[in-house]
Design a protein around this motif. Structure first.
Motif, PDB file in Angstrom:
ATOM      1  N   GLU A  63      15.226   8.583  -5.409  1.00 54.31           N
ATOM      2  CA  GLU A  63      14.153   9.135  -6.236  1.00 54.31           C
ATOM      3  C   GLU A  63      14.083   8.451  -7.596  1.00 54.31           C
ATOM      4  O   GLU A  63      12.981   8.150  -8.082  1.00 54.31           O
ATOM      5  CB  GLU A  63      14.343  10.643  -6.407  1.00 54.31           C
ATOM      6  N   GLU A  64      15.227   8.185  -8.212  1.00 51.51           N
ATOM      7  CA  GLU A  64      15.212   7.474  -9.493  1.00 51.51           C
ATOM      8  C   GLU A  64      14.738   6.042  -9.314  1.00 51.51           C
ATOM      9  O   GLU A  64      14.027   5.504 -10.171  1.00 51.51           O
ATOM     10  CB  GLU A  64      16.591   7.506 -10.144  1.00 51.51           C
ATOM     11  N   ALA A  65      15.109   5.415  -8.209  1.00 53.01           N
ATOM     12  CA  ALA A  65      14.643   4.052  -7.944  1.00 53.01           C
ATOM     13  C   ALA A  65      13.119   4.018  -7.853  1.00 53.01           C
ATOM     14  O   ALA A  65      12.465   3.122  -8.406  1.00 53.01           O
ATOM     15  CB  ALA A  65      15.262   3.520  -6.656  1.00 53.01           C
ATOM     16  N   GLN A  66      12.549   4.997  -7.178  1.00 56.29           N
ATOM     17  CA  GLN A  66      11.094   5.050  -7.066  1.00 56.29           C
ATOM     18  C   GLN A  66      10.449   5.270  -8.427  1.00 56.29           C
ATOM     19  O   GLN A  66       9.391   4.695  -8.713  1.00 56.29           O
ATOM     20  CB  GLN A  66      10.688   6.150  -6.089  1.00 56.29           C
ATOM     21  N   GLU A  67      11.080   6.067  -9.282  1.00 53.17           N
ATOM     22  CA  GLU A  67      10.529   6.291 -10.621  1.00 53.17           C
ATOM     23  C   GLU A  67      10.592   5.006 -11.451  1.00 53.17           C
ATOM     24  O   GLU A  67       9.641   4.684 -12.176  1.00 53.17           O
ATOM     25  CB  GLU A  67      11.294   7.411 -11.320  1.00 53.17           C
ATOM     26  N   VAL A  68      11.681   4.260 -11.353  1.00 49.45           N
ATOM     27  CA  VAL A  68      11.780   2.986 -12.064  1.00 49.45           C
ATOM     28  C   VAL A  68      10.688   2.028 -11.587  1.00 49.45           C
ATOM     29  O   VAL A  68      10.043   1.341 -12.396  1.00 49.45           O
ATOM     30  CB  VAL A  68      13.177   2.361 -11.873  1.00 49.45           C
ATOM     31  N   ILE A  69      10.441   1.998 -10.290  1.00 48.85           N
ATOM     32  CA  ILE A  69       9.403   1.122  -9.742  1.00 48.85           C
ATOM     33  C   ILE A  69       8.034   1.520 -10.285  1.00 48.85           C
ATOM     34  O   ILE A  69       7.242   0.665 -10.715  1.00 48.85           O
ATOM     35  CB  ILE A  69       9.419   1.162  -8.199  1.00 48.85           C
ATOM     36  N   ASP A 108       0.814  -1.223   0.000  1.00 47.47           N
ATOM     37  CA  ASP A 108       0.000   0.000   0.000  1.00 47.47           C
ATOM     38  C   ASP A 108       0.841   1.265   0.000  1.00 47.47           C
ATOM     39  O   ASP A 108       0.362   2.331  -0.401  1.00 47.47           O
ATOM     40  CB  ASP A 108      -0.939   0.009   1.209  1.00 47.47           C
ATOM     41  N   ASN A 109       2.087   1.192   0.472  1.00 45.40           N
ATOM     42  CA  ASN A 109       2.939   2.373   0.577  1.00 45.40           C
ATOM     43  C   ASN A 109       3.994   2.432  -0.516  1.00 45.40           C
ATOM     44  O   ASN A 109       4.995   3.137  -0.384  1.00 45.40           O
ATOM     45  CB  ASN A 109       3.612   2.415   1.952  1.00 45.40           C
ATOM     46  N   CYS A 110       3.781   1.679  -1.592  1.00 52.05           N
ATOM     47  CA  CYS A 110       4.704   1.677  -2.718  1.00 52.05           C
ATOM     48  C   CYS A 110       4.721   3.053  -3.381  1.00 52.05           C
ATOM     49  O   CYS A 110       3.656   3.675  -3.507  1.00 52.05           O
ATOM     50  CB  CYS A 110       4.266   0.604  -3.707  1.00 52.05           C
ATOM     51  N   PRO A 111       5.865   3.610  -3.815  1.00 54.98           N
ATOM     52  CA  PRO A 111       7.171   2.963  -3.896  1.00 54.98           C
ATOM     53  C   PRO A 111       8.093   3.232  -2.700  1.00 54.98           C
ATOM     54  O   PRO A 111       9.257   2.835  -2.734  1.00 54.98           O
ATOM     55  CB  PRO A 111       7.764   3.579  -5.160  1.00 54.98           C
ATOM     56  N   GLU A 112       7.582   3.920  -1.665  1.00 53.50           N
ATOM     57  CA  GLU A 112       8.442   4.199  -0.506  1.00 53.50           C
ATOM     58  C   GLU A 112       8.786   2.913   0.250  1.00 53.50           C
ATOM     59  O   GLU A 112       9.922   2.734   0.712  1.00 53.50           O
ATOM     60  CB  GLU A 112       7.768   5.192   0.439  1.00 53.50           C
ATOM     61  N   ILE A 113       7.806   2.036   0.404  1.00 50.13           N
ATOM     62  CA  ILE A 113       8.010   0.717   1.018  1.00 50.13           C
ATOM     63  C   ILE A 113       7.353  -0.297   0.097  1.00 50.13           C
ATOM     64  O   ILE A 113       6.205  -0.116  -0.312  1.00 50.13           O
ATOM     65  CB  ILE A 113       7.374   0.636   2.423  1.00 50.13           C
ATOM     66  N   ILE A 114       8.084  -1.351  -0.253  1.00 53.03           N
ATOM     67  CA  ILE A 114       7.559  -2.319  -1.204  1.00 53.03           C
ATOM     68  C   ILE A 114       7.726  -3.737  -0.684  1.00 53.03           C
ATOM     69  O   ILE A 114       8.577  -4.012   0.160  1.00 53.03           O
ATOM     70  CB  ILE A 114       8.262  -2.200  -2.581  1.00 53.03           C
ATOM     71  N   THR A 115       6.901  -4.606  -1.207  1.00 43.93           N
ATOM     72  CA  THR A 115       7.070  -6.033  -0.965  1.00 43.93           C
ATOM     73  C   THR A 115       8.098  -6.584  -1.950  1.00 43.93           C
ATOM     74  O   THR A 115       8.079  -6.246  -3.127  1.00 43.93           O
ATOM     75  CB  THR A 115       5.742  -6.774  -1.144  1.00 43.93           C
ATOM     76  N   ALA A 116       8.999  -7.407  -1.447  1.00 37.55           N
ATOM     77  CA  ALA A 116       9.975  -8.082  -2.307  1.00 37.55           C
ATOM     78  C   ALA A 116       9.832  -9.585  -2.121  1.00 37.55           C
ATOM     79  O   ALA A 116       9.654 -10.069  -0.998  1.00 37.55           O
ATOM     80  CB  ALA A 116      11.396  -7.650  -1.970  1.00 37.55           C
TER      81      ALA A 116
END
Length: 211
Positions: A186-192, A18-26
């Motif tokens: 920030e770029e990682a979140q954009e890729v996600i 629910d908090n993606c991309p700040e916290i994600i399931t892996a």
């Protein structure tokens, strides 16, 4: 609470969070002590043996993918824009992720919550193959890292060396794989976000009708 009667497919059936991309399931396929390379069988969802590790290289972090993501056109376009060079396509797989933790987790086929802090812009044979770098949520050593720039340089170099060499034969340089950039949170979140949109275009209509 709805009861899940059957094990969901790790790629298609596990929510990204629910908090993606700040916290994600892996979903974790491999751990550092694995001497065999495991990956998900896309058809069945079972973790399968891809191949024995040929040499002494081992993955220096928990390694897996982000559920309900896909490296396709949006990821490709972003990689091309940021790398400043042609990228033919996404690799067609879910978005890869490395998760840093001080804890010794002994086996894969698990899910966990991770906080993305950066990534590698990797291009493999002309295909976008980004590697997200994250930390295990609430990890006592790595959990306070906010950006890949906070990581020890030796750790980043170890991760980079693994991805650049794990397919190599002894004495061979694998010219088809390159890491053009190490990027931050920030770029990682954009890729996600882009990989989630790529996934939605390819698969969401099938999931909505239960296929």
């Amino acid at each position: 609470m709805k009861v899940q009667l059957f094990k969901p497919h790790p790629w298609h059936g596990i929510p990204v969070g629910d908090n993606c991309p700040e916290i994600i399931t892996a979903y974790i396929e491999m751990v550092p002590n694995d001497t065999v390379k495991y990956e998900i069988d896309k058809l069945t969802g079972y973790r399968k043996v891809d191949r024995p590790q040929k040499f002494s290289n081992y993955v220096p972090a928990l390694y897996g993918f982000v559920p309900q993501t896909l490296c396709d056109e949006e990821v490709r376009a972003y990689a091309q824009k940021m790398a400043g060079k042609p990228v033919e396509k996404g690799d067609g797989d879910p978005l890869d992720i490395c998760v840093l933790t001080e804890r010794h987790i002994t086996s894969g086929d698990i899910i966990l919550e991770a906080i993305p802090i950066g990534g590698f812009r990797m291009i493999d044979k002309g295909e976008a193959d980004d590697k997200i770098i994250a930390v295990l949520k609430q990890d006592e050593v790595y959990g306070n890292l906010k950006d890949v720039s906070d990581c020890p340089e030796t750790l980043i170099n170890r991760l980079k060396h693994y991805f650049l060499t794990y397919k190599n034969m002894p004495g061979q340089e694998l010219k088809t794989v390159e890491i053009t950039h190490t990027y931050g949170r920030e770029e990682a979140q954009e890729v996600i976000r882009r990989s989630m949109r790529d996934y939605d275009r390819q698969y969401r209509s099938h999931l909505d009708v239960g296929v």
